[in-house]
Design a protein around this motif. Structure first.
Motif, PDB file in Angstrom:
ATOM      1  N   THR A 180       0.874  -1.284  -0.043  1.00 38.78           N
ATOM      2  CA  THR A 180       0.069   0.053   0.097  1.00 38.78           C
ATOM      3  C   THR A 180       0.794   1.114   0.051  1.00 38.78           C
ATOM      4  O   THR A 180       0.675   2.233  -0.707  1.00 38.78           O
ATOM      5  CB  THR A 180      -0.939  -0.030   1.150  1.00 38.78           C
ATOM      6  OG1 THR A 180      -1.623  -1.247   1.163  1.00 38.78           O
ATOM      7  CG2 THR A 180      -1.935   1.291   1.204  1.00 38.78           C
ATOM      8  N   ASN A 183       2.615   1.365  -3.238  1.00 40.77           N
ATOM      9  CA  ASN A 183       2.045   0.920  -4.582  1.00 40.77           C
ATOM     10  C   ASN A 183       2.612   0.079  -5.215  1.00 40.77           C
ATOM     11  O   ASN A 183       2.782   0.232  -6.546  1.00 40.77           O
ATOM     12  CB  ASN A 183       1.776   2.224  -5.109  1.00 40.77           C
ATOM     13  CG  ASN A 183       0.777   2.086  -6.321  1.00 40.77           C
ATOM     14  OD1 ASN A 183      -0.211   1.314  -6.035  1.00 40.77           O
ATOM     15  ND2 ASN A 183       0.864   2.884  -7.442  1.00 40.77           N
ATOM     16  N   LYS A 220      -0.934   6.797   1.207  1.00 35.79           N
ATOM     17  CA  LYS A 220      -1.561   7.991   0.221  1.00 35.79           C
ATOM     18  C   LYS A 220      -2.842   7.403  -0.137  1.00 35.79           C
ATOM     19  O   LYS A 220      -3.731   8.229  -0.441  1.00 35.79           O
ATOM     20  CB  LYS A 220      -0.692   7.884  -1.079  1.00 35.79           C
ATOM     21  CG  LYS A 220      -1.006   9.371  -1.813  1.00 35.79           C
ATOM     22  CD  LYS A 220      -0.020   9.177  -3.196  1.00 35.79           C
ATOM     23  CE  LYS A 220      -0.395  10.616  -3.901  1.00 35.79           C
ATOM     24  NZ  LYS A 220       0.494  10.686  -5.202  1.00 35.79           N
ATOM     25  N   LYS A 221      -3.163   6.158  -0.617  1.00 37.17           N
ATOM     26  CA  LYS A 221      -4.448   5.381  -1.083  1.00 37.17           C
ATOM     27  C   LYS A 221      -4.903   4.293  -0.253  1.00 37.17           C
ATOM     28  O   LYS A 221      -4.454   3.158  -0.720  1.00 37.17           O
ATOM     29  CB  LYS A 221      -4.320   5.142  -2.622  1.00 37.17           C
ATOM     30  CG  LYS A 221      -5.807   4.760  -3.004  1.00 37.17           C
ATOM     31  CD  LYS A 221      -5.837   4.813  -4.455  1.00 37.17           C
ATOM     32  CE  LYS A 221      -7.253   4.405  -5.118  1.00 37.17           C
ATOM     33  NZ  LYS A 221      -7.136   4.110  -6.597  1.00 37.17           N
ATOM     34  N   SER A 223      -7.297   2.723   0.222  1.00 38.77           N
ATOM     35  CA  SER A 223      -8.257   1.702   0.038  1.00 38.77           C
ATOM     36  C   SER A 223      -7.538   0.461  -0.613  1.00 38.77           C
ATOM     37  O   SER A 223      -8.201  -0.558  -0.578  1.00 38.77           O
ATOM     38  CB  SER A 223      -9.297   2.432  -0.836  1.00 38.77           C
ATOM     39  OG  SER A 223      -8.415   2.754  -2.178  1.00 38.77           O
ATOM     40  N   TYR A 224      -6.716   0.770  -1.231  1.00 38.21           N
ATOM     41  CA  TYR A 224      -5.814  -0.267  -1.702  1.00 38.21           C
ATOM     42  C   TYR A 224      -5.381  -1.246  -0.875  1.00 38.21           C
ATOM     43  O   TYR A 224      -5.482  -2.684  -0.957  1.00 38.21           O
ATOM     44  CB  TYR A 224      -4.417   0.230  -2.423  1.00 38.21           C
ATOM     45  CG  TYR A 224      -3.756  -0.889  -3.232  1.00 38.21           C
ATOM     46  CD1 TYR A 224      -4.356  -1.856  -4.063  1.00 38.21           C
ATOM     47  CD2 TYR A 224      -2.202  -0.871  -2.936  1.00 38.21           C
ATOM     48  CE1 TYR A 224      -3.528  -2.820  -4.704  1.00 38.21           C
ATOM     49  CE2 TYR A 224      -1.323  -1.841  -3.658  1.00 38.21           C
ATOM     50  CZ  TYR A 224      -2.084  -2.891  -4.413  1.00 38.21           C
ATOM     51  OH  TYR A 224      -1.238  -3.861  -5.084  1.00 38.21           O
ATOM     52  N   GLN A 265     -14.260   4.741  -0.756  1.00 34.52           N
ATOM     53  CA  GLN A 265     -13.995   5.816  -1.484  1.00 34.52           C
ATOM     54  C   GLN A 265     -13.894   7.170  -0.719  1.00 34.52           C
ATOM     55  O   GLN A 265     -13.112   8.286  -0.786  1.00 34.52           O
ATOM     56  CB  GLN A 265     -15.325   6.134  -2.598  1.00 34.52           C
ATOM     57  CG  GLN A 265     -15.288   7.381  -3.351  1.00 34.52           C
ATOM     58  CD  GLN A 265     -13.936   7.430  -4.372  1.00 34.52           C
ATOM     59  OE1 GLN A 265     -13.856   6.424  -5.194  1.00 34.52           O
ATOM     60  NE2 GLN A 265     -13.253   8.336  -4.302  1.00 34.52           N
ATOM     61  N   ASP A 268     -10.384   7.495   0.949  1.00 41.28           N
ATOM     62  CA  ASP A 268      -9.500   7.674  -0.212  1.00 41.28           C
ATOM     63  C   ASP A 268      -9.729   9.391  -0.172  1.00 41.28           C
ATOM     64  O   ASP A 268      -8.779  10.252  -0.384  1.00 41.28           O
ATOM     65  CB  ASP A 268      -9.660   7.277  -1.518  1.00 41.28           C
ATOM     66  CG  ASP A 268      -8.967   5.857  -1.423  1.00 41.28           C
ATOM     67  OD1 ASP A 268      -8.330   5.437  -0.408  1.00 41.28           O
ATOM     68  OD2 ASP A 268      -9.089   5.094  -2.438  1.00 41.28           O
ATOM     69  N   ASN A 269     -11.005  10.025  -0.379  1.00 44.42           N
ATOM     70  CA  ASN A 269     -11.355  11.168  -0.761  1.00 44.42           C
ATOM     71  C   ASN A 269     -10.807  12.130   0.532  1.00 44.42           C
ATOM     72  O   ASN A 269     -10.048  13.101   0.497  1.00 44.42           O
ATOM     73  CB  ASN A 269     -12.620  11.589  -0.670  1.00 44.42           C
ATOM     74  CG  ASN A 269     -13.464  11.096  -1.907  1.00 44.42           C
ATOM     75  OD1 ASN A 269     -12.632  10.588  -2.867  1.00 44.42           O
ATOM     76  ND2 ASN A 269     -14.765  11.016  -2.036  1.00 44.42           N
ATOM     77  N   SER A 271      -8.357  11.260   2.489  1.00 46.09           N
ATOM     78  CA  SER A 271      -6.853  10.975   2.604  1.00 46.09           C
ATOM     79  C   SER A 271      -6.435  12.166   1.770  1.00 46.09           C
ATOM     80  O   SER A 271      -5.065  12.416   1.910  1.00 46.09           O
ATOM     81  CB  SER A 271      -6.487   9.373   2.350  1.00 46.09           C
ATOM     82  OG  SER A 271      -6.895   8.798   3.289  1.00 46.09           O
ATOM     83  N   GLN A 272      -7.069  12.405   0.663  1.00 44.06           N
ATOM     84  CA  GLN A 272      -6.497  13.542  -0.283  1.00 44.06           C
ATOM     85  C   GLN A 272      -6.529  14.920   0.353  1.00 44.06           C
ATOM     86  O   GLN A 272      -5.573  15.757  -0.135  1.00 44.06           O
ATOM     87  CB  GLN A 272      -7.298  13.504  -1.489  1.00 44.06           C
ATOM     88  CG  GLN A 272      -7.146  12.349  -2.399  1.00 44.06           C
ATOM     89  CD  GLN A 272      -8.167  12.430  -3.570  1.00 44.06           C
ATOM     90  OE1 GLN A 272      -8.707  13.617  -3.958  1.00 44.06           O
ATOM     91  NE2 GLN A 272      -8.435  11.257  -4.274  1.00 44.06           N
ATOM     92  N   ARG A 280      -9.290   9.924   9.308  1.00 44.89           N
ATOM     93  CA  ARG A 280      -9.579   8.827   8.337  1.00 44.89           C
ATOM     94  C   ARG A 280     -10.283   7.662   9.140  1.00 44.89           C
ATOM     95  O   ARG A 280     -11.161   7.094   8.507  1.00 44.89           O
ATOM     96  CB  ARG A 280      -8.046   8.638   8.224  1.00 44.89           C
ATOM     97  CG  ARG A 280      -7.284   9.530   7.277  1.00 44.89           C
ATOM     98  CD  ARG A 280      -6.068   8.921   6.518  1.00 44.89           C
ATOM     99  NE  ARG A 280      -5.139  10.089   5.817  1.00 44.89           N
ATOM    100  CZ  ARG A 280      -4.286   9.861   4.878  1.00 44.89           C
ATOM    101  NH1 ARG A 280      -3.803   8.423   4.656  1.00 44.89           N
ATOM    102  NH2 ARG A 280      -3.835  10.935   4.366  1.00 44.89           N
TER     103      ARG A 280
END
Length: 475
Positions: A180, A183, A220-221, A223-224, A265, A268-269, A271-272, A280
């Motif tokens: 994660t 990536n 960073k993402k 959800s992955y 989703q 992730d939103n 987290s941006q 989070r």
């Protein structure tokens, strides 16, 4: 590949090299620092392995540094030491080999060679070493082709993956965490072993599991990582409440969104927009009670009435199970879960000042976090719909600022206190005092009266009269 030039830019490596030479032992930089050096990721943590005593090497490095501000911590039971120089943390350990027993992740440790030490590493990308010795200073020692796996963006175990994960099941969480953060993909054989050995996670403490989960959440993402945890079956083991969000039911041709993927989703939103772990976590838990509150109404379709209140009640139980802190962090998450529908509802209707005052009063210092969560919660496959909601949300935020500036409701306290009510009517603490306090608060929030003595006293006397109370002469 040679890293001589790179190592020469940091005097710590020469210091370690010279000290190892004095002791007539071989020393190497290993693990995460080497990986991050190749990936050009910043790192302030250096792991040193030596074929000899790591503690003796650390003590000599501290002595040879010639600095007053060197902090040395020795852990003799583990044969390790930590040195803090400037903003660097340097860990020292002697090379070792490990063997495991089935019922424990704590290995039986023996002195070993560098090769033994590399064999015990969790992943090929963490099993690389760079020599700090005169004969081959700066040379990369890469017995498991970790450099190639970095280039291929692959997480893979050095040895047979089922044995690696069975020996230390926390490595399963670490595999997903590294995938994660970086990536990267997980090698198919390694992923198959995650599925096969998932039950072994039961021997790992909740604290260690949650520590790895939090690192996934802070990536960073995130959800992955959750999708990987779900795919291999670990998520159901460590966080069953979250897995229950999965699935879509249909009644009379009406379905609802899959709350599992919606929540990812939202995460992730959020987290941006923020690195705050607790916002989070609020994103993860905001709809957690939807499965328990789901109902089908022939006129309205699917409803989840009260999921925000029930979800807020669940926060403490989930935090307890996860060994997360039961302090202000938990209270903050609980507040965001309970209030997450309120700003979104305001963005869909005519906004009254009283509704804004009430939200400001209830959210208080949590308002900024709440607004980040609520913006993240606006998800739809219809991009125009999302843009429209976000524009309405801008209006809500502007009006909240205007009401806050005029009413200062974040630190809201009625000017007329409980003590003043008791003095006015000559009564002791009682049910009547509570009733009047609530009436005063509601009147201020509704805008019926201003939060000052001039406006509040006539209201106070009128409310007292309704309860059969008369003012007494001041003493």
């Amino acid at each position: 590949m040679n890293f001589t030039e790179t190592l020469h830019t940091n005097p710590i490596f020469k210091l370690v090299s010279d000290s190892a030479k004095q002791l007539n032992i071989r020393a190497f930089v290993v693990g995460g620092f080497v990986r991050d050096l190749i990936l050009n990721r910043p790192s302030k943590d250096i792991d040193i392995v030596c074929v000899g005593s790591g503690v003796e090497l650390a003590e000599l490095v501290a002595k040879n540094s010639g600095r007053d501000e060197v902090y040395l911590s020795v852990f003799k039971n583990f044969g390790t030491a930590q040195l803090k120089i400037d903003d660097w943390e340097v860990e020292f350990v002697g090379a070792r080999k490990e063997s495991y027993q089935r019922n424990s992740r704590k290995p039986i440790v023996e002195d070993g060679t560098l090769e033994d030490d590399q064999n015990r590493r969790d992943f090929t990308i963490n099993a690389m070493a760079i020599s700090l010795n005169d004969s081959d200073f700066g040379e990369l020692l890469d017995p498991f082709d970790g450099l190639a796996d970095i280039r291929r963006k692959i997480i893979k175990t050095p040895l047979e993956p089922s044995i690696t994960f069975s020996d230390d099941p926390l490595r399963m969480m670490r595999a997903i965490r590294f995938a994660t953060q970086l990536n990267f993909d997980i090698h198919p054989d390694t992923f198959d072993a995650l599925i096969k050995e998932k039950e072994r996670i039961d021997i790992i403490s909740k604290e260690r599991i949650t520590d790895e989960l939090n690192k996934i959440i802070l990536s960073k993402k995130p959800s992955y990582g959750f999708l990987l945890l779900d795919s291999c079956g670990l998520l159901a083991k460590i966080f069953p409440e979250f897995v229950r969000l999965k699935g879509v039911e249909t009644e009379e041709g009406k379905g609802h969104k899959d709350n599992f993927y919606h929540t990812l989703q939202v995460l992730d939103n959020a987290s941006q927009k923020t690195d705050d772990l607790w916002i989070r976590w609020a994103a993860i838990l905001h709809d957690i009670a939807k499965p328990a509150t789901k109902r089908f109404d022939k006129k309205k379709g699917w409803t989840f009435h009260g999921h925000e209140e029930m979800g807020a009640k669940w926060v403490k139980t989930i935090f307890t199970n996860m060994r997360l802190p039961l302090n202000e962090k938990m209270r903050f998450v609980k507040s965001l879960v309970r209030l997450h529908l309120r700003p979104i509802a305001l963005s869909k209707e005519e906004i009254s000042d009283s509704a804004l005052r009430r939200l400001l009063f209830e959210a208080g210092e949590d308002l900024e976090g709440l607004m980040i969560l609520c913006r993240a919660d606006i998800t739809s496959k219809n991009g125009d719909k999302v843009k429209r909601y976000l524009r309405n949300f801008d209006i809500v935020e502007q009006k909240l600022k205007e009401v806050e500036e005029s009413d200062k409701l974040r630190q809201f306290q009625p000017v007329i206190t409980g003590e003043m009510i008791m003095e006015t009517f000559g009564i002791q603490p009682s049910r009547e005092v509570g009733i009047i306090k609530i009436a005063l608060r509601e009147a201020i929030l509704e805008g019926t009266i201003a939060n000052n003595i001039e406006s509040g006293m006539p209201f106070l006397l009128a409310e007292g009269a309704k309860l059969g109370l008369s003012p007494v002469e001041p003493q």
